[in-house]
Design an enzyme around this catalytic site. Structure first.
Site, PDB file in Angstrom:
ATOM      1  N   LYS A  65      21.963   2.572  21.247  1.00  0.00           N
ATOM      2  CA  LYS A  65      23.153   2.095  20.531  1.00  0.00           C
ATOM      3  C   LYS A  65      24.352   3.010  20.793  1.00  0.00           C
ATOM      4  CE  LYS A  65      23.088   2.181  15.786  1.00  0.00           C
ATOM      5  NZ  LYS A  65      24.309   2.704  15.160  1.00  0.00           N
ATOM      6  N   SER A  66      24.161   4.308  20.650  1.00  0.00           N
ATOM      7  CA  SER A  66      25.286   5.241  20.843  1.00  0.00           C
ATOM      8  C   SER A  66      25.842   5.159  22.256  1.00  0.00           C
ATOM      9  CB  SER A  66      24.822   6.678  20.583  1.00  0.00           C
ATOM     10  OG  SER A  66      24.546   6.881  19.228  1.00  0.00           O
ATOM     11  N   ARG A 102      29.766   3.550  23.741  1.00  0.00           N
ATOM     12  CA  ARG A 102      30.663   4.360  24.571  1.00  0.00           C
ATOM     13  C   ARG A 102      30.888   3.722  25.929  1.00  0.00           C
ATOM     14  NH1 ARG A 102      28.215   7.369  20.755  1.00  0.00           N
ATOM     15  NH2 ARG A 102      29.126   9.368  20.120  1.00  0.00           N
ATOM     16  N   ARG A 139      32.709   4.126   3.298  1.00  0.00           N
ATOM     17  CA  ARG A 139      32.377   5.390   3.985  1.00  0.00           C
ATOM     18  C   ARG A 139      33.625   6.219   4.281  1.00  0.00           C
ATOM     19  NH1 ARG A 139      28.222   4.101   8.671  1.00  0.00           N
ATOM     20  NH2 ARG A 139      28.164   6.380   8.699  1.00  0.00           N
ATOM     21  N   GLN A 168      30.762  11.198  16.069  1.00  0.00           N
ATOM     22  CA  GLN A 168      31.759  10.117  16.019  1.00  0.00           C
ATOM     23  C   GLN A 168      33.170  10.697  15.954  1.00  0.00           C
ATOM     24  OE1 GLN A 168      30.449   7.788  12.659  1.00  0.00           O
ATOM     25  NE2 GLN A 168      28.776   6.850  13.814  1.00  0.00           N
ATOM     26  N   ASP A 173      19.696  10.844  12.464  1.00  0.00           N
ATOM     27  CA  ASP A 173      19.270   9.453  12.258  1.00  0.00           C
ATOM     28  C   ASP A 173      17.764   9.336  12.030  1.00  0.00           C
ATOM     29  OD1 ASP A 173      21.855   8.561  12.457  1.00  0.00           O
ATOM     30  OD2 ASP A 173      21.726   8.101  14.589  1.00  0.00           O
ATOM     31  N   ARG A 222      21.179   7.670   2.090  1.00  0.00           N
ATOM     32  CA  ARG A 222      19.804   7.684   2.628  1.00  0.00           C
ATOM     33  C   ARG A 222      18.899   8.676   1.912  1.00  0.00           C
ATOM     34  NH1 ARG A 222      21.106   6.791   9.119  1.00  0.00           N
ATOM     35  NH2 ARG A 222      21.403   4.521   8.915  1.00  0.00           N
ATOM     36  N   ARG A 224      17.941   1.740   9.112  1.00  0.00           N
ATOM     37  CA  ARG A 224      16.969   2.828   9.308  1.00  0.00           C
ATOM     38  C   ARG A 224      16.073   3.021   8.076  1.00  0.00           C
ATOM     39  NH1 ARG A 224      18.573   4.296  14.281  1.00  0.00           N
ATOM     40  NH2 ARG A 224      20.802   4.652  14.577  1.00  0.00           N
TER      41      ARG A 224
END
Ligand code: S3P
Length: 455
Positions: free
Chosen positions: A23-24, A28, A123, A169, A340, A371, A413
């Site tokens: 995903k990361s 990008r 967030r 990020q 993560d 989380r 997650r």
């Protein structure tokens, strides 16, 4: 059987499979391809909903995005060629999309709005607003939260900025903005290292990032610099499988004796693969077989190493304390590299002799959900002994978990970590909202899991 949210215990996991793209890395690759002046084919692009949000934002800004199965063809318009979007850019649940796109939009001569779902709009965004305003963009927000209305500026002013939190990020946002600044933009990172995909990816697209690491510093200080203005060059590549998705299978296989899983083509970037060392330190049998070469440290496409993973299930009884003399503690600079994976490691910790403690991880409270609170509540519901801290949690070890009703709280997650706990528990579990929210990173999760379960 697994249906939408009911999970029965498994005897063991066996099989060989590949995972969708990381995903990361996918975010990008898409952003840099769109900022380049030509066509890039990104193979094994993540199937995650978050990464689809990045593509839709880029096409709203004028890049041409064509999706063909697992490949995405992006025709970039150059970092000067983006156009004002007619509508707000909806980043859905994706923190990576909103924070990195903010860096891209800060350098544009038009106004744009970034927004997202309820979770994303709750967030913290000051961490990107502050550096981008220092670079000359004007950003209005809802008390530091999205929607973000960005009035860009060109050229941006170069800055040297020390991040208040170790965040890949934020680092990526500033480096992307730095491409559109005149002069040298530097980001100082303490408490990391955080994942370095942006640095590797900028190099792949033709713009080197100068990195200085002070390895001996106990606080781990690094500086990353780009010279702007810089023009990216279009380039093809294949995204390796997502190691953060692999770990859920690895954890279940490590706990269930007789398991044997091979996961092929997984990204092994050292800033992401620390979780493999953590597994090994806890006594799990995890091997890298057939790495691109040199234990996976040589670079492949997008300058990322990859390889095949093999996990042999030795059973919970073989999971032993971490040998760092600090009573099974994960803390400090390690946290950013495991960020993560922490909910899943907490589940694994319930099976480890002596349990597991996680500290210095208050960032977990501002992820897609809190989380820490979600993990504590779910593990307690399964009968685990858990202590909650402001910056982490401690689980007692060698616990027989029992099936329970669990709540994913809309977080992918948490859903997948809960599924691992359910597989190794006694009796049936039910995970509220699980199927729906795994799509954020890994829509095929339950299907792949079902294909490797033996009962
Ligand atoms: C990401 C960085 C991390 C991570 C997230 C993806 C990235 O977030 O938790 O899932 O792709 O750069 P932070 O930068 O907030 O630590």
């Amino acid at each position: 059987m697994i249906d939408d949210m009911r999970i029965q215990p498994a005897r063991r996991l066996r099989g060989r499979f590949a995972l969708p793209g990381d995903k990361s890395i996918s975010h990008r690759a898409a952003m840099m391809a769109a900022l380049s002046g030509g066509r890039s084919r990104i193979k094994n692009y993540a199937t995650s909903e978050d990464c689809a949000r990045t593509l839709s934002c880029l096409s709203q800004l004028g890049a041409v995005v064509e999706r063909d199965g697992a490949s995405v063809l992006v025709t970039g318009v150059g970092e000067r060629g983006l156009s004002a979007p007619a509508e707000p850019l909806d980043c859905g649940n994706s923190g990576s999309t909103i924070r990195m796109m903010a860096g891209v939009l800060a350098g544009q001569e038009f106004a744009s709005t970034l927004t997202g779902d309820d979770s994303l709009r709750a967030r913290p965004m000051r961490r990107v607003i502050e550096p981008l305003e220092l670079m000359g963009a004007r950003i209005s927000s809802q008390a530091g939260r999205a929607p973000l209305e960005i009035m860009g500026r060109r050229p941006l002013l170069p800055v040297t900025y020390e991040m208040p939190v170790a965040s890949a990020q934020v680092k990526s946002c500033i480096l992307l903005a730095g491409l559109m600044a005149e002069g040298r933009t530097s980001v100082i990172e303490r408490g990391g290292p955080t994942r370095d995909h942006t640095e590797r990816m900028l190099g792949w697209f033709g713009v080197p990032v100068e990195t200085t690491r002070y390895r001996n510093d106990p606080g781990s200080v690094s500086t990353f610099s780009v010279e702007g203005p810089a023009q990216l060059l279009a380039r093809d590549g294949t995204v390796p499988g997502d190691i953060s998705s692999a770990v859920f299978f690895m954890a279940a296989a490590a706990i269930l004796p007789g398991s044997e899983l091979e996961i092929t083509g997984v990204g092994l970037n050292p800033t992401r693969a620390r979780v493999l060392e953590t597994f090994r330190a806890l006594g799990a049998d995890v091997r890298v077989t057939d790495a691109t070469s040199n234990e996976g440290l040589d670079e492949g496409d997008f300058n990322e190493p990859s390889g095949d993973l093999k996990v042999i299930g030795l059973g919970a009884g073989s999971l032993s304390p971490l040998e760092d003399g600090r009573s099974n503690l994960l803390s400090g600079a390690l946290i950013a590299q495991l960020i993560d994976e922490l909910p899943m490691l907490a589940v694994l910790g319930t099976q480890v002799e002596g349990g597991l403690t996680i500290r210095d991880a208050s960032e977990l409270r501002v992820k897609e959900t809190d989380r820490i609170s979600a993990t504590v509540a779910n593990l307690r519901a399964m009968g685990a002994e858990v202590e909650e801290y402001e910056d982490g949690l401690a689980v007692a070890g060698q616990t027989r978990l029992r099936g329970a009703r669990l709540d994913a709280r809309g977080d992918h997650r948490i859903a997948m970590a809960s599924a691992v706990a359910a597989l190794v528990a006694d009796g049936e579990s039910e995970i509220e909202g699980a199927q729906e929210c795994v799509g954020v990173s890994f829509p095929e999760f339950f299907r792949v899991l079902e294909s490797v379960i033996e009962r």
